[in-house]
Design a protein around this motif. Structure first.
Motif, PDB file in Angstrom:
ATOM      1  N   LEU A 152      50.272  41.845  40.572  1.00 30.25           N
ATOM      2  CA  LEU A 152      51.534  41.896  39.826  1.00 30.25           C
ATOM      3  C   LEU A 152      51.408  41.178  38.482  1.00 30.25           C
ATOM      4  N   GLU A 153      50.669  40.069  38.474  1.00 35.80           N
ATOM      5  CA  GLU A 153      50.431  39.371  37.204  1.00 35.80           C
ATOM      6  C   GLU A 153      49.622  40.245  36.254  1.00 35.80           C
ATOM      7  N   ALA A 154      48.649  40.969  36.812  1.00 30.42           N
ATOM      8  CA  ALA A 154      47.827  41.857  35.976  1.00 30.42           C
ATOM      9  C   ALA A 154      48.676  42.997  35.404  1.00 30.42           C
ATOM     10  N   ILE A 155      49.624  43.520  36.213  1.00 31.32           N
ATOM     11  CA  ILE A 155      50.498  44.591  35.728  1.00 31.32           C
ATOM     12  C   ILE A 155      51.341  44.088  34.554  1.00 31.32           C
ATOM     13  N   ASP A 156      51.831  42.860  34.674  1.00 32.72           N
ATOM     14  CA  ASP A 156      52.632  42.273  33.586  1.00 32.72           C
ATOM     15  C   ASP A 156      51.794  42.084  32.329  1.00 32.72           C
ATOM     16  N   LYS A 157      50.543  41.630  32.486  1.00 29.43           N
ATOM     17  CA  LYS A 157      49.702  41.319  31.334  1.00 29.43           C
ATOM     18  C   LYS A 157      49.021  42.552  30.745  1.00 29.43           C
ATOM     19  N   GLU A 158      48.540  43.445  31.627  1.00 31.08           N
ATOM     20  CA  GLU A 158      47.682  44.541  31.176  1.00 31.08           C
ATOM     21  C   GLU A 158      48.414  45.853  30.942  1.00 31.08           C
ATOM     22  N   GLY A 159      49.634  45.958  31.413  1.00 29.19           N
ATOM     23  CA  GLY A 159      50.416  47.163  31.144  1.00 29.19           C
ATOM     24  C   GLY A 159      50.070  48.312  32.052  1.00 29.19           C
ATOM     25  N   LYS A 160      50.013  49.509  31.489  1.00 27.86           N
ATOM     26  CA  LYS A 160      49.883  50.741  32.288  1.00 27.86           C
ATOM     27  C   LYS A 160      48.469  51.000  32.800  1.00 27.86           C
ATOM     28  N   LEU A 161      47.455  50.336  32.200  1.00 32.22           N
ATOM     29  CA  LEU A 161      46.077  50.545  32.652  1.00 32.22           C
ATOM     30  C   LEU A 161      45.483  49.209  33.076  1.00 32.22           C
ATOM     31  N   ILE A 162      45.256  49.068  34.397  1.00 30.52           N
ATOM     32  CA  ILE A 162      44.698  47.837  34.948  1.00 30.52           C
ATOM     33  C   ILE A 162      43.181  47.912  34.883  1.00 30.52           C
ATOM     34  N   SER A 163      42.562  46.858  34.410  1.00 29.06           N
ATOM     35  CA  SER A 163      41.109  46.866  34.230  1.00 29.06           C
ATOM     36  C   SER A 163      40.378  46.966  35.566  1.00 29.06           C
ATOM     37  N   GLY A 164      39.167  47.509  35.500  1.00 29.02           N
ATOM     38  CA  GLY A 164      38.326  47.579  36.689  1.00 29.02           C
ATOM     39  C   GLY A 164      37.916  46.214  37.179  1.00 29.02           C
ATOM     40  N   ASP A 165      37.833  45.233  36.263  1.00 35.58           N
ATOM     41  CA  ASP A 165      37.490  43.867  36.666  1.00 35.58           C
ATOM     42  C   ASP A 165      38.572  43.276  37.563  1.00 35.58           C
ATOM     43  N   THR A 166      39.842  43.563  37.222  1.00 37.85           N
ATOM     44  CA  THR A 166      40.948  43.101  38.066  1.00 37.85           C
ATOM     45  C   THR A 166      40.869  43.741  39.445  1.00 37.85           C
ATOM     46  N   ALA A 167      40.625  45.058  39.467  1.00 39.85           N
ATOM     47  CA  ALA A 167      40.513  45.773  40.748  1.00 39.85           C
ATOM     48  C   ALA A 167      39.345  45.231  41.567  1.00 39.85           C
ATOM     49  N   PHE A 168      38.247  44.893  40.868  1.00 40.16           N
ATOM     50  CA  PHE A 168      37.080  44.373  41.578  1.00 40.16           C
ATOM     51  C   PHE A 168      37.371  42.995  42.161  1.00 40.16           C
ATOM     52  N   LYS A 169      38.121  42.168  41.425  1.00 43.36           N
ATOM     53  CA  LYS A 169      38.471  40.851  41.948  1.00 43.36           C
ATOM     54  C   LYS A 169      39.330  40.990  43.196  1.00 43.36           C
ATOM     55  N   LEU A 170      40.256  41.956  43.202  1.00 42.70           N
ATOM     56  CA  LEU A 170      41.079  42.206  44.390  1.00 42.70           C
ATOM     57  C   LEU A 170      40.199  42.610  45.574  1.00 42.70           C
TER      58      LEU A 170
END
Length: 859
Positions: free
Chosen positions: A370-388
């Protein structure tokens, strides 16, 4: 059409085809046996492939079954639609070169429409057929089907590459205009709808597909087959007249329990459907021996569980709940699938454990997303997805589902790049370099052949055909390279020690040596015969062990990893629970039976893969096999294997299991030894126990030099030694407790019988008494005894022992706490208590005499 439960539908199906002289085939395990091409059994015909491909002849060419299946190609749709499932049951009837189209269609209409069986109204049935298959169309018409209910469709042809293929006919049930006012155009144009439900597909396997030929040029098969599949869930939906499959008795009991747990009424919500479907898949798969992991089918199960947990949170279920629904699955399905009762408890344990593990991280994972959605907008980075994925345990598919719900996208390419980088780091971190070699161009481009002769010879005169920085390649070699769980041979080449042998990408063996050898040199390669003998004993023993655990623990136990080396064998396998010592001894005894009492010849043969499967040779899931395979046949045990082995199992001499442990969720490891010196070898595994014995010996010596420890158990060269040593340690610890109690009692009795030694003046009612080396467990009893002896008003006792000082005070004047606190402050110690009884201590022994004088003056 009469109402039927799912159990009655199954029973009706099997009884009908039994009446047509079909053999009822029991449902196979969801985990494919000897078929590495499949992740799961995904169709009724899958476990019958051996009959259709001719590798095995059935006792009866007519077969019927109810086969449990798992398909995971569209998990994301489960819950969104009325009929998508991961776990489902397929009703089938099959003919291997026996009856064909006319009978298959006639029996199909009979079981569907005859009131004795399912009793569907004929006018509710619609059939599609391949446009050129006039025989199928005319057969339906002759049986009384309205021609307007017969629909030609070009996609009614079953074909997967070259080989057997043919037209098929699909049967639909019309649920009426209340579901859709449009008519059969929905079938004609293959429009997704809720009115016409496809319930059965009958495939006529009559042609042989060949590349380069048009479909109408395919030659006919000399032996034609029938393969059919009907969805039990769809049958139940139609017969029980529910809106979707999820309201049938196959799912609704699970949903009802989820309602009670969540206190939310089911009104078709997706969350209930996902949970009901996924817990069925999990229960059945784990019952059949699958495990939850990060690879292969284990990854699929972990994904299903975590997706179900995620949807449980939508229903307010924030504590483990899935494991509670296992009971509902067993109650709903256990009448037909009896093994569910046997495995229920272990399934619940594994599901609960996995739920707890995911719930530990899901909160933080959701917060991070949710924090990534707030910061990154409509396209979430692959790095964020990888951390998840890497930190919080979110399968990428689950992250994609979260993203869809929040109207954002994931940079999936970037995710896969991050994942690949992690894999590369893991590969780089390994001590063995075999996997790295395949990446190097020099190895990939080296294609000159090299022959392995080590099955028959342990030394050879060879020529060096290539020198690499990390080793040399010979034109022929007796050295076995590390593969299939067997470690590389030891030995020398021209007197230089061979430290490792590994396989290159094109099959040659790379020998790692220390020393200068040139390309073109003639060399003498000698394998260490003693080390090889120990290795082959352990390898053959591992085969016997594999069969033994299948016989004793259960057929579901399969190899998950192994290592055979000169010093020992190690074997990883899946199982539902930690086994008792008695069962482990049974395994050991059974293996030794085939070594000592009924030794077996070890016959090694090359044969086609299909022939090997036909004789029951075990193949490991995930291993790649060529068309010709090497079978190690011990009669009782048969496996596909490229390793080296004894010629008769009596050459193993002896077999001992030395350790047993859990190494993961549902994965266990055993390790052991073979040969003539198992008693000596097992001592290595007893070392941790012996260290503990030594520690206990030291403790006993400190307590009493004259007391002898319990006698150590005699070494037998068996897992019984491990059991005996565990028991011995427990006995020894209890023995030392008894010694301590006796010593304490003796000290107490000794001290309390010589009270006069501590009292210098019996007339003084206020005294300070200084003692030395009184046991801490006795000091309080001594205080009470002295106090009573002199009928004291105040007694202050100071005891110095092992560099520490303890002071106690007992007083009828109410100043015990004050005196102890003063003593503690004076000696930089601590202490306190009640007015009539207090205790303290210090490590400053130098002030004790001064303290004694000061307390005496105060008294």
């Amino acid at each position: 059409m009469k109402f039927m439960t799912a159990a009655e539908i199954r029973d009706t199906w099997l009884k009908f085809f039994e009446s047509k002289k079909h053999k009822v085939e029991a449902s196979a395990s969801l985990v494919p046996q000897n078929d590495p091409t499949l992740l799961w059994i995904n169709a009724g015909v899958a476990p019958l492939k051996k009959y259709f491909d001719g590798s095995e002849k059935p006792t009866n060419p007519r077969i019927t079954n109810v086969q449990k299946c798992i398909r995971t190609n569209d998990i994301d749709n489960v819950g969104k639609t009325a009929r998508h499932h991961t776990f489902f049951e397929m009703l089938g009837n099959f003919s291997i070169g026996d009856y064909f189209k006319t009978e298959a269609i006639a029996w199909g209409l009979e079981i569907l429409s005859d009131p004795k069986w399912f009793g569907f109204p004929k006018e509710k049935l619609y059939m599609t057929y391949y446009p050129d298959d006039f025989e199928a169309r005319d057969t339906w018409i002759k049986l009384g089907v309205d021609p307007t209910h017969l629909i030609p469709r070009a996609d009614n042809f079953w074909e997967i590459g070259s080989g057997p293929c043919g037209p098929d006919t699909e049967i639909y049930f019309d649920r009426g205009e209340s579901y859709d006012s449009r008519g059969k155009i929905l079938i004609e144009e293959d429009i997704e709808n809720e009115r016409f439900i496809e319930i059965w597909n009958i495939v006529f396997s009559q042609y042989n597909s060949k590349p380069g030929l048009k479909r109408d040029e395919y030659p006919e098969l000399p032996s034609k087959n029938i393969d059919t599949g009907a969805g039990l869930e769809r049958f139940a939906c139609v017969i029980q007249q529910t809106k979707t499959n999820f309201e049938t008795d196959l799912f609704f009991p699970i949903i009802c329990h989820a309602e009670k747990l969540s206190h939310i009424k089911y009104e078709g919500q997706m969350a209930f459907k996902v949970i009901a479907d996924h817990i069925k898949a999990l229960t059945f798969a784990i019952s059949d021996g699958a495990i939850l992991s990060n690879e292969g089918r284990g990854y699929v199960l972990r994904r299903l569980l975590r997706r179900a947990v995620k949807y449980g949170r939508k229903l307010g279920l924030h504590e483990p709940f899935l494991y509670l629904l296992v009971d509902d699955v067993v109650e709903t399905m256990g009448v037909f699938y009896q093994n569910l009762h046997e495995t229920k408890d272990i399934v619940k344990k594994l599901v609960l454990k996995e739920e707890q593990k995911f719930l530990e991280t899901i909160n933080e994972g959701e917060k991070h997303l949710l924090e990534a959605i707030d910061k990154e907008g409509k396209l979430i980075s692959g790095d964020t997805a990888f951390k998840l994925y890497d930190t919080y345990g979110f399968p990428i598919e689950l992250t994609l589902e979260y993203a869809e719900e929040h109207g954002v996208e994931i940079n999936i390419n970037q995710f896969h790049e991050a994942l690949e980088k992690q894999k590369e780091r893991s590969r780089s971190a390994r001590t063995t370099k075999g996997s790295m070699k395949a990446q190097e161009e020099a190895y990939l481009s080296f294609t000159e052949p090299s022959k392995f002769i080590g099955y028959d010879f342990l030394q050879s005169e060879s020529k060096v055909i290539k020198v690499f920085e990390e080793g040399i390649v010979l034109d022929q070699t007796p050295f076995y390279a590390t593969s299939g769980g067997q470690v590389a041979d030891l030995g020398t080449i021209n007197g230089l020690e061979v430290t490792e042998v590994s396989k290159l990408p094109n099959g040659q063996f790379l020998h790692k040596i220390e020393g200068g050898i040139e390309e073109g040199d003639e060399v003498l390669a000698i394998v260490d015969a003693k080390a090889r003998l120990k290795t082959i004993r352990n390898h053959s023993a591992a085969h016997l062990f594999h069969q033994a655990i299948k016989d004793i623990f259960g057929k579901h136990c399969n190899q998950q990893g192994s290592q055979v080396a000169p010093k020992s064998w190690r074997f990883d396998f899946n199982h539902f629970e930690t086994e008792h010592d008695e069962k482990i001894l049974e395994v050991e005894k059974l293996v030794n039976h085939y070594i000592k009492k009924t030794p077996l010849d070890v016959i090694i043969r090359q044969m086609p893969l299909e022939e090997a499967r036909k004789i029951g040779a075990m193949a490991l899931f995930g291993e790649k096999y060529g068309d010709i395979v090497r079978v190690v046949d011990m009669g009782w045990s048969k496996e596909l294997c490229g390793g080296t082995h004894v010629k008769n199992t009596k050459e193993i001499i002896d077999f001992a299991i030395c350790s047993y442990e859990s190494i993961g969720s549902g994965i266990y490891r055993m390790e052991g030894v073979t040969g003539s010196d198992t008693k000596q070898q097992i001592m290595h595994y007893l070392e941790p126990y012996m260290l503990e014995v030594q520690s206990l010996n030291d403790k006993l010596n400190r307590l009493s030099e004259s007391t002898n420890p319990p006698k150590l158990p005699e070494i037998q060269g068996s897992y019984q030694d491990i059991i005996n040593m565990r028991s011995y340690l427990q006995t020894y610890k209890e023995f030392i407790k008894d010694v301590e109690k006796n010593i304490h009692r003796e000290k107490q009795q000794d001290v309390l019988t010589r009270l006069d030694d501590f009292i210098k003046d019996h007339s003084k009612k206020r005294q300070v008494i200084l003692t030395e080396d009184i046991d801490s467990k006795v000091i309080k009893q001594l205080m009470d005894a002295l106090y009573d002896k002199i009928k004291a008003e105040v007694l202050f006792l100071i005891n110095v022992s092992e560099g520490k000082t303890t002071f106690l005070c007992k007083s009828e004047l109410g100043n015990a706490n004050d005196l102890v606190r003063f003593a503690a402050q004076f000696t930089n110690g601590s202490g306190g208590g009640k007015p009539n009884l207090a205790q303290g201590g210090t490590q400053e022994i130098s002030k004790i005499e001064a303290l004694k004088q000061m307390i005496e003056e105060m008294l």
